[in-house]
Write an enzyme that holds these catalytic residues in place. Structure first.
Site, short mmCIF file in Angstrom:
data_model
loop_
_atom_site.label_atom_id
_atom_site.label_comp_id
_atom_site.label_asym_id
_atom_site.label_seq_id
_atom_site.Cartn_x
_atom_site.Cartn_y
_atom_site.Cartn_z
N ASP A 1 -4.26 -5.31 5.39
CA ASP A 1 -4.50 -6.17 4.24
C ASP A 1 -3.21 -6.93 3.90
O ASP A 1 -2.12 -6.36 3.91
CB ASP A 1 -4.93 -5.31 3.04
CG ASP A 1 -5.41 -6.13 1.86
OD1 ASP A 1 -5.83 -7.28 2.07
OD2 ASP A 1 -5.38 -5.60 0.74
N SER B 1 0.87 -1.17 0.00
CA SER B 1 0.00 0.00 0.00
C SER B 1 0.91 1.23 0.00
O SER B 1 1.74 1.37 -0.89
CB SER B 1 -0.94 -0.04 1.21
OG SER B 1 -1.88 1.01 1.14
N HIS C 1 -2.38 -0.98 -3.56
CA HIS C 1 -3.61 -0.24 -3.29
C HIS C 1 -3.61 1.05 -4.08
O HIS C 1 -2.67 1.86 -3.99
CB HIS C 1 -3.72 0.07 -1.79
CG HIS C 1 -4.03 -1.13 -0.96
ND1 HIS C 1 -3.92 -1.12 0.41
CD2 HIS C 1 -4.47 -2.37 -1.28
CE1 HIS C 1 -4.27 -2.31 0.88
NE2 HIS C 1 -4.60 -3.09 -0.13
#
Length: 200
Positions: free
Chosen positions: A145, A25, A52
């Site tokens: 995540d 991310s 992301h």
């Protein structure tokens, strides 16, 4: 169980690896640049990447990384077979999955950890598809995540690799994995790059 750090990195292959899945991310693009820089055009393995990104595409990730690596770089397409020497990016707004026949599929199922694409979705499908012949790499990021998905790879016999949290631009994602389980390797980016070369 082998744990590696900067000063004690070694890799002893016990089985072939057929694919590498990567998740990141915040800070992930700079980290990925280190990993793929210098990989040869003949690199045997496919690399599947969830970064992301905002759900409303398009992104220029394929174009940007096409200039950074000799690998073929593309946005993953539904139903296409996974090929070696290729870096696949998940498309904005779609989960990326690997099917049992080693083709890719895209899904608009609900977001996980507020993310679609989700790292967990890719990693868990890769664990199912490749079993012990997949390596998962979890990089810098600002949410959790990927932790459960990397644990699924480890549980299936694959290789679980976490970026050294102290080096990560944002430590939340690597630390979330370390709080769940003990990965095979905890490495700075330069050693993850070395490991990729040895996995080939």
């Amino acid at each position: 169980m082998s744990h590696a750090t900067t000063s004690a990195f070694s890799y002893s292959p016990t089985r072939p690896i057929d694919a590498v899945v990567i998740g990141a991310s915040a800070g992930g693009l700079a980290a990925l640049s280190v990993l793929v820089s210098g990989l040869p055009a003949s690199f045997r393995l496919p690399l599947l990447m969830v970064q992301h990104v905002p759900p409303s595409g398009p992104t220029q990730l394929a174009e940007i990384f096409g200039r950074k690596t000799k690998l073929k770089v593309k946005e993953a397409a539904d139903k296409e077979p996974v090929c070696g020497a290729t870096l696949y990016f998940a498309a904005p707004g779609y989960h990326l999955l690997v099917e049992a026949d080693l083709t890719l599929s895209l899904s608009q199922d609900d977001a996980m950890h507020f993310s679609r694409p989700s790292i967990d979705v890719l990693f868990e499908s890769a664990a199912d598809a490749w079993g012990e012949r997949v390596a998962g790499i979890l990089l810098t990021g600002a949410n959790e995540d990927g932790a459960a998905g990397l644990e699924a790879i480890k549980r299936g016999g694959g290789i679980a690799i976490v970026q050294e949290p102290s080096e990560a631009e944002v430590q939340t994602m690597p630390l979330a994995a370390l709080q769940r389980f003990a990965p095979d390797y905890i490495l700075p980016l330069r050693d993850i790059h070395r490991l990729l070369r040895e996995l080939e």
